[in-house]
Design a protein around this motif. Structure first.
Motif, PDB file in Angstrom:
ATOM      1  N   ARG A 188       0.831  -1.197   0.000  1.00 57.03           N
ATOM      2  CA  ARG A 188       0.000   0.000   0.000  1.00 57.03           C
ATOM      3  C   ARG A 188       0.873   1.258   0.000  1.00 57.03           C
ATOM      4  N   GLY A 189       0.595   2.182  -0.916  1.00 54.36           N
ATOM      5  CA  GLY A 189       1.371   3.412  -1.021  1.00 54.36           C
ATOM      6  C   GLY A 189       2.711   3.243  -1.709  1.00 54.36           C
ATOM      7  N   GLN A 190       2.970   2.049  -2.253  1.00 56.93           N
ATOM      8  CA  GLN A 190       4.263   1.805  -2.905  1.00 56.93           C
ATOM      9  C   GLN A 190       4.416   2.660  -4.159  1.00 56.93           C
ATOM     10  N   ARG A 191       5.628   3.137  -4.394  1.00 60.36           N
ATOM     11  CA  ARG A 191       5.907   3.931  -5.580  1.00 60.36           C
ATOM     12  C   ARG A 191       6.403   2.995  -6.686  1.00 60.36           C
ATOM     13  N   VAL A 192       5.783   3.123  -7.864  1.00 57.72           N
ATOM     14  CA  VAL A 192       6.132   2.297  -9.024  1.00 57.72           C
ATOM     15  C   VAL A 192       6.917   3.165 -10.009  1.00 57.72           C
ATOM     16  N   ARG A 193       7.976   2.621 -10.574  1.00 61.95           N
ATOM     17  CA  ARG A 193       8.813   3.351 -11.522  1.00 61.95           C
ATOM     18  C   ARG A 193       9.089   2.499 -12.747  1.00 61.95           C
ATOM     19  N   PHE A 194       8.978   3.091 -13.924  1.00 59.64           N
ATOM     20  CA  PHE A 194       9.426   2.442 -15.146  1.00 59.64           C
ATOM     21  C   PHE A 194       9.686   3.500 -16.210  1.00 59.64           C
ATOM     22  N   THR A 195      10.166   3.072 -17.369  1.00 56.54           N
ATOM     23  CA  THR A 195      10.505   3.984 -18.460  1.00 56.54           C
ATOM     24  C   THR A 195       9.450   3.899 -19.543  1.00 56.54           C
ATOM     25  N   ALA A 196       9.037   5.047 -20.074  1.00 59.41           N
ATOM     26  CA  ALA A 196       8.022   5.092 -21.123  1.00 59.41           C
ATOM     27  C   ALA A 196       8.454   6.068 -22.211  1.00 59.41           C
ATOM     28  N   TRP A 197       7.925   5.873 -23.420  1.00 58.31           N
ATOM     29  CA  TRP A 197       8.148   6.845 -24.487  1.00 58.31           C
ATOM     30  C   TRP A 197       7.175   8.000 -24.298  1.00 58.31           C
ATOM     31  N   VAL A 198       7.706   9.228 -24.384  1.00 54.52           N
ATOM     32  CA  VAL A 198       6.921  10.429 -24.109  1.00 54.52           C
ATOM     33  C   VAL A 198       6.874  11.306 -25.363  1.00 54.52           C
ATOM     34  N   PRO A 199       5.694  11.651 -25.885  1.00 57.91           N
ATOM     35  CA  PRO A 199       5.609  12.567 -27.029  1.00 57.91           C
ATOM     36  C   PRO A 199       6.256  13.913 -26.687  1.00 57.91           C
ATOM     37  N   LYS A 200       6.891  14.541 -27.667  1.00 57.37           N
ATOM     38  CA  LYS A 200       7.633  15.778 -27.385  1.00 57.37           C
ATOM     39  C   LYS A 200       6.722  16.922 -26.953  1.00 57.37           C
ATOM     40  N   ASP A 201       5.427  16.886 -27.308  1.00 59.29           N
ATOM     41  CA  ASP A 201       4.498  17.952 -26.913  1.00 59.29           C
ATOM     42  C   ASP A 201       3.760  17.640 -25.615  1.00 59.29           C
TER      43      ASP A 201
END
Length: 235
Positions: free
Chosen positions: A190-203
């Motif tokens: 509960r309340g755990q922080r999740v992290r990963f890498t994603a592709w992000v549009p430049k806008d």
């Protein structure tokens, strides 16, 4: 089932510091909505690529199409789905798309089930979503950034099960740009922080980024439904 929003965004491809337009992808995203009182499973939509006049793009004598699917959407909830086209299918790009229920032999088979038997009575939320610095190098990493968020759920004593974390990117006006993400396991605290890498549009506007936690029906101990079993006659 409804398509609440849809979008197509070009993902530029780079290799060894050079722009490679022939390997570009046209990413299609959709936010699906279940307004019904029953849980929808086996949800399938067809995506048609359109030109700048709104006409279907054609390739090898037929329309350029792809499919979106969602395994399970609870009543009153939204889920995200995505697919893509490439330059082979659309040499001149994909200005827009049309997303609608799939009428084909593998479409139209939405299985409506009693929500109490779906195995997902827990409501999960992603809060405090942050997006790191976008990679602007002319490499295969171009456009990627770290995404993190905190997961909470109710009832507190329940378990959220496996979830698909769909990151929704919008521009500063709130217009949908892209959806992508990955699965997260059932052992969240509960309340755990999740992290990963994603592709992000430049806008993309980091302040408008949101995350949907879509149920994943392959969680251990949860039933898997198909149109041939446990289906109710209507929604």
């Amino acid at each position: 089932m409804r398509v609440a929003e849809s979008a197509v965004t070009r993902k530029d491809h780079y290799t060894v510091g050079e722009r490679d337009q022939q390997s570009d992808l046209f990413l299609v995203s959709a936010i699906l909505e279940n307004p019904c009182r029953r849980t929808a499973t086996n949800v399938r939509f067809v995506v048609s690529a359109l030109d700048d006049q709104g006409h279907e793009l054609m390739s090898v004598g037929g329309p350029v199409q792809a499919h979106l699917t969602s395994s399970l959407i609870m009543p009153g909830q939204r889920a995200a789905s995505w697919t893509y086209f490439d330059r082979r299918q659309a040499p001149d790009g994909v200005p827009s798309v049309r997303v609608q229920p799939d009428p084909g032999p593998f479409g139209g088979g939405v299985c409506w089930i009693d929500p109490s038997t779906s195995g997902y009575q827990t409501v999960s939320r992603a809060t405090d979503v942050t997006v790191g610095k976008r990679d602007n190098s002319r490499t295969l990493l171009n456009g990627r950034a770290d995404v993190s968020f905190t997961v909470t759920w109710t009832p507190a004593e329940s378990s959220p099960g496996r979830r698909g974390a769909s990151v929704i990117f919008r521009d500063s006006s709130g217009r949908l740009l892209d959806v992508n993400g990955q699965g997260i396991g059932p052992d969240l605290k509960r309340g755990q922080r999740v992290r990963f890498t994603a592709w992000v549009p430049k806008d993309a506007d980091p302040a408008r980024t949101d995350v949907l936690l879509d149920p994943d029906p392959v969680s251990p101990g949860l039933p898997v439904y198909s149109p041939s079993s446990s289906c109710l006659p209507g929604s």
